[in-house]
Design an enzyme around this catalytic site. Structure first.
Site, PDB file in Angstrom:
ATOM      1  N   LYS A  52      15.939  14.343   0.748  1.00  0.00           N
ATOM      2  CA  LYS A  52      15.681  15.748   1.083  1.00  0.00           C
ATOM      3  C   LYS A  52      14.534  15.854   2.078  1.00  0.00           C
ATOM      4  O   LYS A  52      14.586  16.650   3.022  1.00  0.00           O
ATOM      5  CB  LYS A  52      15.399  16.533  -0.195  1.00  0.00           C
ATOM      6  N   GLN A  96      13.379  18.740  -9.296  1.00  0.00           N
ATOM      7  CA  GLN A  96      14.439  17.730  -9.394  1.00  0.00           C
ATOM      8  C   GLN A  96      14.897  17.578 -10.844  1.00  0.00           C
ATOM      9  O   GLN A  96      14.090  17.394 -11.749  1.00  0.00           O
ATOM     10  CB  GLN A  96      13.952  16.385  -8.847  1.00  0.00           C
ATOM     11  N   ASP A 119      17.562  25.667  -4.815  1.00  0.00           N
ATOM     12  CA  ASP A 119      18.735  25.079  -5.473  1.00  0.00           C
ATOM     13  C   ASP A 119      19.694  26.130  -6.023  1.00  0.00           C
ATOM     14  O   ASP A 119      20.773  25.795  -6.514  1.00  0.00           O
ATOM     15  CB  ASP A 119      18.289  24.157  -6.613  1.00  0.00           C
TER      16      ASP A 119
END
Length: 286
Positions: A52, A96, A119
């Site tokens: 990322k 994460q 996200d």
């Protein structure tokens, strides 16, 4: 043999568009910023986070990172969330997943500012998905939809079967593909671990998407001839990535994602898109 649904090609098209939008933002003195929070030292998670940040560097997005040791406390995670919420240089960030035992992912997500949810997993944003309102869309489901659009896979009225009901992929993907929009408007069925014989459903799918995280859960005898098959779930055996869909399924499918380079690149591209859109929202209010 099936044609390959290569995620890299899809991601490159998305990134090309984002670079133009980032250039316009920079003219307004707005540089999109993405942050990551990594709890613990799981190698796979650390690898995802590195990719990322590499993507950020390649397209001109500023990146930030907060690492919390597995020996840390929930309060450390919540403090990182608060810091990123208050940082004006960060337009979007992710926690994460998964986090180690002893940490509450749901609590941390609920404290995140919904507009900074890169996200698309904040409860408010998942609610917007249900209501078909504009907001960040979960990155992996969004990438799968973008893949279907890019390769001109017909979805309108077709039967889609999703194996898996997780909150990061299966559930939001079912909502996304049932919307009355391009690349969706499908008849969607979700099957899961309580279904004794999932092949009764998978065999009738025009588009079959595995979202479990169990290697080779989908085999050729479970797939209709000519179906489009996408492996959204992955697992690891040592350093080898394993897909939910066995590679032999290519013998019966018309299209299939490769073991490497399938939904991974599109997920990162959608994460970047959510971040850029968050920055555009900020710029529009200046």
């Amino acid at each position: 043999m099936a044609k390959l649904l290569e995620g890299k090609v899809v991601a490159e098209a998305v990134i090309a568009d984002l670079k133009k939008r980032i250039a316009e933002l920079k003219k307004l003195d707005v540089v999109p910023g993405l942050a990551t929070i990594l709890v613990g030292d799981d190698p796979a998670s650390a690898g995802y986070v590195r990719k990322k940040h590499q993507a950020c560097e390649e397209i001109g997005v500023r990146s930030f990172h907060r690492a919390i040791p597995a020996t840390g406390k929930q309060e450390d995670l919540l403090a990182a969330v608060k810091e990123l919420n208050d940082n004006p240089d960060v337009h979007g960030y992710i926690i994460q997943y998964p986090v180690p035992d002893g940490f509450d992912f749901a609590e941390a997500m609920s404290l995140m500012k919904p507009e900074k949810d890169a996200d698309g997993l904040h409860p408010s944003n998942l609610g917007k998905l249900v209501m078909q309102e504009k907001g960040p869309i979960p990155a992996t489901p969004a990438g799968i939809k973008e893949m279907l659009i890019h390769y001109n896979i017909p979805t309108d009225g077709r039967e889609v079967v999703i194996v898996g009901r997780g909150t990061t992929l299966g559930r939001p993907l079912a909502l996304l593909l049932s919307e009355k929009t391009k690349g969706a408007n499908a008849a969607v069925t979700v099957v899961h671990s309580a279904v004794k014989d999932i092949s009764r459903y998978t065999k009738r799918a025009d588009i079959l998407i595995a979202a479990v995280g169990r290697p080779s859960i989908i085999m050729p005898d479970m797939v209709k001839e000519g179906a489009v098959v996408i492996s959204g779930g992955i697992s690891w055996k040592g350093k080898k990535l394993l897909a939910d869909v066995d590679e032999s399924v290519a013998e019966v499918a018309s299209w299939i994602t490769p073991r490497l380079g399938g939904v991974g690149p599109t997920t990162i591209a959608m994460l970047m898109r959510n971040t850029v859109e968050a920055a555009e929202l900020v710029a529009s209010k200046q």
